[in-house]
Design an enzyme around this catalytic site. Structure first.
Site, PDB file in Angstrom:
ATOM      1  N   GLU A  26      -0.882 -58.705  14.672  1.00 16.77           N
ATOM      2  CA  GLU A  26      -1.353 -57.424  14.313  1.00 16.77           C
ATOM      3  C   GLU A  26      -0.377 -56.354  14.233  1.00 16.77           C
ATOM      4  O   GLU A  26      -0.539 -55.482  13.324  1.00 16.77           O
ATOM      5  CB  GLU A  26      -2.606 -57.030  15.211  1.00 16.77           C
ATOM      6  CG  GLU A  26      -3.728 -58.038  14.980  1.00 16.77           C
ATOM      7  CD  GLU A  26      -3.904 -59.026  16.448  1.00 16.77           C
ATOM      8  OE1 GLU A  26      -2.715 -59.465  16.634  1.00 16.77           O
ATOM      9  OE2 GLU A  26      -4.999 -59.120  16.988  1.00 16.77           O
ATOM     10  N   ASP A 113      -5.298 -61.848  17.934  1.00 16.97           N
ATOM     11  CA  ASP A 113      -6.031 -61.580  19.290  1.00 16.97           C
ATOM     12  C   ASP A 113      -7.152 -62.583  19.114  1.00 16.97           C
ATOM     13  O   ASP A 113      -7.785 -62.903  18.175  1.00 16.97           O
ATOM     14  CB  ASP A 113      -6.456 -60.309  19.833  1.00 16.97           C
ATOM     15  CG  ASP A 113      -5.485 -59.141  20.033  1.00 16.97           C
ATOM     16  OD1 ASP A 113      -4.182 -59.710  20.283  1.00 16.97           O
ATOM     17  OD2 ASP A 113      -5.457 -58.088  19.811  1.00 16.97           O
ATOM     18  N   ASP A 115     -10.235 -62.762  20.347  1.00 18.13           N
ATOM     19  CA  ASP A 115     -11.700 -62.258  20.390  1.00 18.13           C
ATOM     20  C   ASP A 115     -12.148 -62.187  19.283  1.00 18.13           C
ATOM     21  O   ASP A 115     -11.658 -62.570  17.999  1.00 18.13           O
ATOM     22  CB  ASP A 115     -11.333 -60.914  21.140  1.00 18.13           C
ATOM     23  CG  ASP A 115     -10.663 -59.730  20.358  1.00 18.13           C
ATOM     24  OD1 ASP A 115     -10.437 -60.162  19.128  1.00 18.13           O
ATOM     25  OD2 ASP A 115     -10.519 -58.745  20.835  1.00 18.13           O
ATOM     26  N   GLU A 117     -12.847 -59.737  16.933  1.00 17.14           N
ATOM     27  CA  GLU A 117     -12.311 -59.094  15.993  1.00 17.14           C
ATOM     28  C   GLU A 117     -11.058 -59.557  15.656  1.00 17.14           C
ATOM     29  O   GLU A 117     -10.748 -59.867  14.383  1.00 17.14           O
ATOM     30  CB  GLU A 117     -11.992 -57.784  16.496  1.00 17.14           C
ATOM     31  CG  GLU A 117     -11.481 -56.672  15.538  1.00 17.14           C
ATOM     32  CD  GLU A 117     -11.324 -55.199  16.142  1.00 17.14           C
ATOM     33  OE1 GLU A 117     -11.340 -54.303  15.473  1.00 17.14           O
ATOM     34  OE2 GLU A 117     -11.544 -55.056  17.449  1.00 17.14           O
ATOM     35  N   TYR A 340      -4.091 -60.152  27.988  1.00 15.84           N
ATOM     36  CA  TYR A 340      -5.138 -59.300  27.390  1.00 15.84           C
ATOM     37  C   TYR A 340      -5.944 -58.483  27.981  1.00 15.84           C
ATOM     38  O   TYR A 340      -6.375 -59.000  28.703  1.00 15.84           O
ATOM     39  CB  TYR A 340      -5.495 -60.313  26.283  1.00 15.84           C
ATOM     40  CG  TYR A 340      -6.163 -59.839  25.212  1.00 15.84           C
ATOM     41  CD1 TYR A 340      -5.305 -59.128  24.181  1.00 15.84           C
ATOM     42  CD2 TYR A 340      -7.739 -60.046  24.858  1.00 15.84           C
ATOM     43  CE1 TYR A 340      -6.167 -58.459  23.018  1.00 15.84           C
ATOM     44  CE2 TYR A 340      -8.249 -59.603  23.568  1.00 15.84           C
ATOM     45  CZ  TYR A 340      -7.470 -58.879  22.968  1.00 15.84           C
ATOM     46  OH  TYR A 340      -8.114 -58.250  21.669  1.00 15.84           O
ATOM     47  N   ARG A 342      -8.704 -56.658  26.730  1.00 12.11           N
ATOM     48  CA  ARG A 342     -10.088 -56.873  26.153  1.00 12.11           C
ATOM     49  C   ARG A 342     -10.636 -58.222  26.510  1.00 12.11           C
ATOM     50  O   ARG A 342     -10.512 -59.301  25.760  1.00 12.11           O
ATOM     51  CB  ARG A 342     -10.242 -56.737  24.682  1.00 12.11           C
ATOM     52  CG  ARG A 342      -9.629 -55.226  24.075  1.00 12.11           C
ATOM     53  CD  ARG A 342      -9.893 -55.052  22.744  1.00 12.11           C
ATOM     54  NE  ARG A 342      -9.796 -53.853  22.299  1.00 12.11           N
ATOM     55  CZ  ARG A 342      -8.304 -53.629  21.904  1.00 12.11           C
ATOM     56  NH1 ARG A 342      -7.376 -54.537  21.614  1.00 12.11           N
ATOM     57  NH2 ARG A 342      -8.063 -52.559  21.425  1.00 12.11           N
ATOM     58  N   HIS A 387     -11.121 -65.512  28.090  1.00 10.13           N
ATOM     59  CA  HIS A 387      -9.981 -65.081  28.394  1.00 10.13           C
ATOM     60  C   HIS A 387      -9.846 -64.958  30.247  1.00 10.13           C
ATOM     61  O   HIS A 387     -10.759 -65.319  30.755  1.00 10.13           O
ATOM     62  CB  HIS A 387      -9.906 -63.540  28.006  1.00 10.13           C
ATOM     63  CG  HIS A 387      -9.894 -63.294  26.696  1.00 10.13           C
ATOM     64  ND1 HIS A 387     -10.371 -61.953  26.080  1.00 10.13           N
ATOM     65  CD2 HIS A 387      -9.583 -64.203  25.549  1.00 10.13           C
ATOM     66  CE1 HIS A 387     -10.522 -62.520  24.536  1.00 10.13           C
ATOM     67  NE2 HIS A 387      -9.700 -63.535  24.435  1.00 10.13           N
TER      68      HIS A 387
END
Length: 921
Positions: A26, A113, A115, A117, A340, A342, A387
């Site tokens: 990203e 990532d 997740d 999103e 990470y 989140r 995670h």
């Protein structure tokens, strides 16, 4: 490209081999770090975040969709809720770059990532780039050489269920915002916004303020004695508090209802007279130890950080907002300092446990290390993805001093490091002691006092970390209170018995930390969204900060009332929480995206859908929605939310503006009457201006108090009265004619520049006093300078070189933090056409509803992103034909197959895509 077969179809082109691999992440910073770990044979490039989204405005809707009724929403609600995805203008160049790099690649790794999103970004890249080479989904939780190498070897396919869940969330939020917000525009105020979780968060803040408004203070008294344990005791003098009289407990704050009344009559309510008399009657009494209770004290370590606990603790200990915490954590993650950030998980990997235990042994000794590793399990319902907890990265943790970090990054890393290390340490241990003491007053009452203490004999994990508390009066876990070693039957003389009064307190306002805790406790929203939600409700003017407390504006009261009365289900706490469960079911593959969206939008036999809610609004009285009683229904005074802010009004239609920084619970009848005594529009006559003979008056205006001249009725329409705002040092009720004339003399001509001939004036502006010479302005250091600065002094100011640009000599009006997109610091500056935000490369003027004092980093980043998306005007005009063609290719409506789409419609819609795929393969 069919959603369910996208990855496999792309991977069917060839085998991986040892060719050139393109890795897409990203952010550029992340790309640089990973490129260094992968070395030759890999090209690592950034997508710069999201590469596609629903259109933000009519200008982003491709031409072929502009005539369609659903294009405004960006979601075809009548056709399986298919979204219309477009590539923003500022991302098209990067997409072309990625496509060019892909031409020379033998394999594509989507390394966003792990997740929902991140999974969605990976899918959008796949769908937009349409690779002909094998595609793999590469995931990792920390940016370290081993983690990246392991991720390459453990690549997987895109998780379609996670993509569906993220898309369902995005569409739900779009439908909610785009359908409900226009209702607010019509019935409350233009340019307002509603959001599925945002509006519920605002309701929480408003509900808490309502409780404060309804709260009635109660007073109560208690007694404290200082007792003498005798010579040789440590401490000799110690405190004890009265807990009961004649076996009835003394009332404390918790015993009173919010109405100010006692909840029950089983307690003794001491007033000042009774408490003072009792204290006097106990002064010479005998205090005798009745019982001593001693028991072991144990405190277990706190679990490692997850997203919400990190945000809360950083707020308590480091005074960081949720958005600041996440921005700094993002940088630490991309630098390879932490895992990470989140995550809902409190689990540590075996590698992390081994590293933490090694540092405990090294830094604190084996005595602080438990025999077995500590294992933590998440208490968060439906904890998202697999995670780890947030911890220092790597197989061997760096101490804060070893990282080379500084400033906020160092402090946040240190917090994470200490919490992680402490989680693998032994319990704190000690003893707690409670002593019950009897005393008989000379007036006959049998009184019981208690003293309690705690001694920590082994600090264990507390050596490394002590958690903060939201309530300043709350005792921290390492707090010790020593009690002298006394025995049952000991007589303890009182050196002092004091009566003290207290008042009950209204429920505390939310802080960012406590609001996050409340949202999580109610299972509303996701940890990764809390920072943006808090930023949004402040940027929109619904909530502002007073210290660390979140205070709702009256505007929030009006919005919440309308939503509660006409969109009840949408701001219901239980319903909003249930939507998270539903989205979790989509993520796990147990529910279908289209069915979830259909029930939300169209409703079913049991539930009304959003579409009918916004279609059949009934008779909404806009004035009623924005009117609130002050001091009860019979007071005759109300506060209203007007176009230019809140104001109070009485039955005689007198009006006065409500100060923006006055919290709603402080707008009492007394305060309202005080404001009405000097309402906006009423003139305080000061006298006649000596030079013009015109009447001079002082007024309280919309933008603050000011003085002005009153022109005669026959004055020409072009005539304008002299007007001047009051200085910060002036008060409306004490200003005199002399002060007014000084203000009316502005702008004051200081003189002419002998070189250029330009006139130099001193004047007062929105952001303070300044000099002006042509288009060149320079700030003054005080308001008094406007009246006494000399030409020589002014020329000296102008002789000082500017650092950069026309107004660079003046410091920024406000510093906001790093731009999430560019990484550069964003500041607010004053420009020729008003204040603007800039990251040094892109400038964006503040909009009408933006305010320099309250603008947040999130709002500034949004303005800059919008400006970048629009791009240079001339360049856009020249390339219009090309962009239109590109729009048809890259901004086409997403027609990926859904699990909920009927076979007939899917076949019809996908036929062209299949032909294209056949040609490419």
């Amino acid at each position: 490209m069919a959603r369910a077969t996208g990855t496999k179809a792309a991977a069917a082109g060839s085998s991986s081999g040892g060719g050139r691999r393109l890795v897409i992440v990203e952010s550029p910073k992340k790309a640089r770090m990973i490129a260094g770990f992968l070395g030759a044979g890999y090209v690592v490039e950034s997508s710069f975040g999201h590469i596609r989204d629903l259109p933000k405005g009519a200008d982003e809707i491709p031409a072929k969709y502009k005539g369609l009724a659903w294009a405004r929403l960006g979601v075809d609600v009548d056709n399986h809720f298919d979204p219309l995805y477009v590539v923003p203008a500022d991302k098209k160049a990067q997409i072309r770059k990625l496509k060019d790099l892909l031409k020379d690649a033998d394999e594509l790794f989507l390394a966003t990532d792990e997740d929902r999103e991140g999974e969605a970004i990976a899918w959008h890249l796949l769908d937009e780039l349409k690779p002909k080479v094998p595609v793999k989904r590469m995931v990792f939780h920390e940016i370290t050489p081993k983690a990246i190498q392991d991720a390459v070897g453990a690549a997987r396919d895109i998780n379609e269920s996670l993509v569906d869940a993220q898309e369902a969330r995005r569409i739900l939020d779009r439908l909610y915002g785009y359908e409900v917000s226009p209702v607010l525009w019509k019935k409350v105020m233009p340019k307002l916004s509603a959001g599925r979780v945002q509006s519920v968060a605002v309701r929480m803040v408003v509900d808490r303020e309502r409780d404060r408004i309804a709260f009635r203070t109660a007073s109560y008294w208690d007694l404290d004695a200082k007792l003498d344990a005798g010579e040789g005791k440590t401490p000799r003098i110690f405190p004890s508090r009265l807990v009961s009289v004649d076996s009835r407990r003394i009332a404390q704050g918790r015993d009173f209802a919010s109405t100010g009344e006692l909840k029950n009559d089983t307690t003794v309510h001491l007033d000042e007279t009774t408490a003072t008399a009792l204290a006097a009657a106990l002064q010479d009494s005998t205090f005798k130890v009745r019982s001593i209770e001693s028991k072991p004290y144990t405190r277990k370590p706190y679990a490692p950080f997850r997203t919400t606990t990190l945000q809360q603790e950083a707020g308590r200990k480091l005074n960081m907002s949720a958005s600041q915490t996440m921005q700094i954590a993002q940088r630490l993650y991309e630098n390879g300092n932490i895992t990470y950030m989140r995550t809902d998980s409190v689990t540590l990997s075996e590698t992390a446990i081994t590293a933490a235990r090694a540092q405990v042994r090294e830094l604190y000794g084996a005595s602080y290390l438990p025999d077995k590793p500590r294992v933590y399990t998440s208490k968060v319902k439906n904890a998202q993805e697999a995670h780890e907890a947030i911890r220092p990265a790597g197989e061997n943790f760096q101490t804060p001093a070893q990282t080379g970090l500084s400033g906020p990054e160092f402090r946040l890393y240190e917090l994470i490091w200490m919490r992680t290390i402490a989680s693998q340490m032994k319990d704190a241990a000690g003893n707690s002691v409670s002593i019950k003491i009897d005393a008989k007053a000379t007036t006959g009452e049998n009184c019981e006092f208690t003293s309690s203490g705690r001694v920590i004999t082994f600090h264990g994990f507390l050596k490394a970390y002590v958690e903060g508390a939201d309530d300043p009066s709350h005792e921290t876990d390492d707090r010790e209170t020593q009690i002298p070693d006394v025995s049952e039957g000991d007589v303890l003389p009182a050196t002092e018995v004091v009566a003290s009064g207290h008042e009950t307190k209204p429920p505390s306002r939310f802080t960012e930390a406590t609001l996050i805790a409340q949202l999580e406790d109610r299972e509303i929203g996701r940890p990764s969204t809390y920072a943006s939600i808090l930023g949004t409700i402040q940027a929109r003017g619904y909530v502002y900060k007073k210290g660390t407390a979140l205070v709702p504006a009256w505007l929030a009261f009006a919005v919440v009332r309308l939503l509660e009365q006409h969109f009840t289900r949408l701001v219901d706490y239980a319903f909003t929480a249930s939507m998270e469960d539903i989205l979790d079911e989509v993520a796990s593959g147990n529910l279908q995206r289209e069915g979830v969206l259909g029930r939300f939008y169209f409703g079913d036999d049991e539930t009304e859908g959003l579409q009918s809610m916004v279609t059949d609004l009934g008779d909404i009285d806009a004035r009623e929605m924005s009117t609130f009683q002050v001091g009860g229904p019979d007071s005759g005074v109300v506060v209203r939310v007007g176009r230019y802010g809140p104001y109070v009004e009485d039955k005689d239609e007198r009006r006065a503006n409500v100060p923006e920084d006055l919290p709603p619970d402080e707008l009492t009848m007394e305060k309202a009457q005080e404001l009405l005594e000097q309402p906006s529009g009423v003139e305080i006559e000061l006298g006649e201006a000596p030079d013009t003979g015109l009447k001079v008056v002082a007024k309280a205006g919309r933008f603050g108090p000011y003085v002005t001249e009153i022109l005669p009725e026959d004055a020409p329409k072009s005539a304008k009265p002299r007007t001047g705002s009051l200085l910060k040092s002036m008060q409306l009720d004490s200003i005199g004619l002399d002060d007014a004339m000084r203000l009316l003399s502005l702008p004051r001509v200081v003189g002419k520049d002998p070189e250029s001939g330009d006139e130099i004036t001193a004047q007062n502006g929105r952001y303070g006093p300044y000099l002006k010479k042509g288009t060149d302005s320079r700030s003054l250091t005080s308001e008094d300078q406007m009246f006494d600065i000399t030409l020589e002094e002014a020329l000296k100011i102008y002789s000082e070189p500017k650092q950069r640009g026309r107004r660079a000599a003046a410091p920024p009006l406000k510093e906001l933090g790093a731009d999430p997109a560019s990484g550069e610091p964003i500041v607010v500056k004053e420009g020729r056409f008003g204040p603007y935000v800039t990251d040094g490369e892109t400038n964006a003027t503040l909009r009408k509803d933006d305010d320099v004092e309250t603008i947040s980093l999130l709002r500034a980043a949004e303005l800059l992103a919008d400006k970048r998306a629009r791009g240079p005007v001339k360049k856009t005009a020249k390339k219009a034909p090309a962009k239109k063609t590109a729009a048809k290719k890259t901004a086409a409506k997403k027609t990926a197959a859904k699990k909920t789409t009927t076979a007939k419609k899917t076949a019809a819609k996908k036929a062209p895509a299949k032909k294209t795929a056949a040609k490419k393969s």
